[in-house]
Scaffold this motif. Sequence first.
Motif, PDB file in Angstrom:
ATOM      1  N   ASN A   8     -38.497  -2.685 -27.518  1.00 14.30           N
ATOM      2  CA  ASN A   8     -38.025  -2.440 -28.885  1.00 14.30           C
ATOM      3  C   ASN A   8     -39.133  -1.873 -29.762  1.00 14.30           C
ATOM      4  O   ASN A   8     -38.888  -1.000 -30.603  1.00 14.30           O
ATOM      5  CB  ASN A   8     -37.484  -3.732 -29.499  1.00 14.30           C
ATOM      6  CG  ASN A   8     -36.101  -4.077 -29.002  1.00 14.30           C
ATOM      7  OD1 ASN A   8     -35.366  -3.207 -28.501  1.00 14.30           O
ATOM      8  ND2 ASN A   8     -35.730  -5.339 -29.103  1.00 14.30           N
ATOM      9  N   PHE A   9     -40.354  -2.382 -29.567  1.00 13.01           N
ATOM     10  CA  PHE A   9     -41.484  -1.871 -30.352  1.00 13.01           C
ATOM     11  C   PHE A   9     -41.695  -0.389 -30.077  1.00 13.01           C
ATOM     12  O   PHE A   9     -41.874   0.416 -31.004  1.00 13.01           O
ATOM     13  CB  PHE A   9     -42.749  -2.661 -30.013  1.00 13.01           C
ATOM     14  CG  PHE A   9     -43.984  -2.125 -30.677  1.00 13.01           C
ATOM     15  CD1 PHE A   9     -44.242  -2.383 -32.011  1.00 13.01           C
ATOM     16  CD2 PHE A   9     -44.886  -1.339 -29.952  1.00 13.01           C
ATOM     17  CE1 PHE A   9     -45.387  -1.880 -32.621  1.00 13.01           C
ATOM     18  CE2 PHE A   9     -46.021  -0.826 -30.561  1.00 13.01           C
ATOM     19  CZ  PHE A   9     -46.272  -1.104 -31.891  1.00 13.01           C
ATOM     20  N   ILE A  10     -41.679  -0.015 -28.805  1.00  8.76           N
ATOM     21  CA  ILE A  10     -41.847   1.401 -28.440  1.00  8.76           C
ATOM     22  C   ILE A  10     -40.706   2.238 -29.003  1.00  8.76           C
ATOM     23  O   ILE A  10     -40.928   3.334 -29.532  1.00  8.76           O
ATOM     24  CB  ILE A  10     -41.923   1.546 -26.906  1.00  8.76           C
ATOM     25  CG1 ILE A  10     -43.170   0.854 -26.368  1.00  8.76           C
ATOM     26  CG2 ILE A  10     -41.912   3.021 -26.506  1.00  8.76           C
ATOM     27  CD1 ILE A  10     -43.249   0.826 -24.857  1.00  8.76           C
ATOM     28  N   ARG A  11     -39.494   1.722 -28.906  1.00  5.03           N
ATOM     29  CA  ARG A  11     -38.322   2.463 -29.382  1.00  5.03           C
ATOM     30  C   ARG A  11     -38.396   2.708 -30.880  1.00  5.03           C
ATOM     31  O   ARG A  11     -38.190   3.830 -31.355  1.00  5.03           O
ATOM     32  CB  ARG A  11     -37.053   1.689 -29.038  1.00  5.03           C
ATOM     33  CG  ARG A  11     -35.770   2.330 -29.561  1.00  5.03           C
ATOM     34  CD  ARG A  11     -34.546   1.642 -28.992  1.00  5.03           C
ATOM     35  NE  ARG A  11     -33.335   2.179 -29.575  1.00  5.03           N
ATOM     36  CZ  ARG A  11     -32.631   1.563 -30.528  1.00  5.03           C
ATOM     37  NH1 ARG A  11     -33.011   0.374 -30.970  1.00  5.03           N
ATOM     38  NH2 ARG A  11     -31.537   2.119 -31.012  1.00  5.03           N
ATOM     39  N   TYR A  12     -38.696   1.667 -31.659  1.00  4.99           N
ATOM     40  CA  TYR A  12     -38.747   1.819 -33.115  1.00  4.99           C
ATOM     41  C   TYR A  12     -39.931   2.685 -33.545  1.00  4.99           C
ATOM     42  O   TYR A  12     -39.845   3.414 -34.533  1.00  4.99           O
ATOM     43  CB  TYR A  12     -38.811   0.450 -33.787  1.00  4.99           C
ATOM     44  CG  TYR A  12     -37.536  -0.342 -33.650  1.00  4.99           C
ATOM     45  CD1 TYR A  12     -36.301   0.252 -33.901  1.00  4.99           C
ATOM     46  CD2 TYR A  12     -37.559  -1.682 -33.262  1.00  4.99           C
ATOM     47  CE1 TYR A  12     -35.123  -0.456 -33.773  1.00  4.99           C
ATOM     48  CE2 TYR A  12     -36.385  -2.403 -33.123  1.00  4.99           C
ATOM     49  CZ  TYR A  12     -35.173  -1.791 -33.372  1.00  4.99           C
ATOM     50  OH  TYR A  12     -34.005  -2.499 -33.243  1.00  4.99           O
ATOM     51  N   THR A  13     -41.017   2.617 -32.782  1.00 10.87           N
ATOM     52  CA  THR A  13     -42.157   3.489 -33.088  1.00 10.87           C
ATOM     53  C   THR A  13     -41.788   4.948 -32.873  1.00 10.87           C
ATOM     54  O   THR A  13     -42.116   5.815 -33.692  1.00 10.87           O
ATOM     55  CB  THR A  13     -43.361   3.121 -32.206  1.00 10.87           C
ATOM     56  OG1 THR A  13     -43.738   1.763 -32.446  1.00 10.87           O
ATOM     57  CG2 THR A  13     -44.544   4.033 -32.514  1.00 10.87           C
TER      58      THR A  13
END
Length: 210
Positions: A8-13
């Motif tokens: 999720n962190f990678i996706r939102y970044t």
Amino acid sequence: MSKHKTRNFIRYTLIALLVLLTMASYGASMGFYGMTVINPWIPGVASLIIALLIGSRIWRLWQFITGSDNMWINLFIHTVVITGVVMGAFYTCNYLFADDSSLHKETAVVERRYKETRHRSKRVGRRTYTRGEPYNVYFIEVRILSTGALKSLSAKQSQYSRIHKGDTLRLDTETGLFGFPVILRKAPNIEIPPSDHRFPSPHRHLEPRR
């Protein structure tokens, strides 16, 4: 950090970076268009076609970003982003890599004058801003005789008050990387001599609209 949280962190970044990239690309397109002698539908339609051709092959790659396997949703997001990126790259490269040796003067005739009222931002709190005092921005719309294109050029108030419809201007221009002329933004200012507007001076200079 769990695998799910990392994903999720990678996706939102990536989403945040794509939003910034898209805004910057369309902003660059608008800014450099003001200094490029071109019909805007040419790069617009060309960029859209390129985006659609690429999207028809790689739309599935956007599933990670959108969180959806719907082809039309992914293709739409892809098209919006890539159209802006391609168009922004076209305008930016055409202007920044213009041929210095092609510097020449283009003759333009004033079609109309107009001004826009804008407002300064006023800070009223630590993170709060409101609309502040109004101010006027002045523009001259000219028709470039060699191409028939209409361009809006920013003008100082002193220039605006001394230029009239039908006057002739001379604009410093170079040939862009892709062959489309660009009006120089940082050309030297030349003061407009006082004269009857029915007998325009050939030494007038304006900076293109930014």
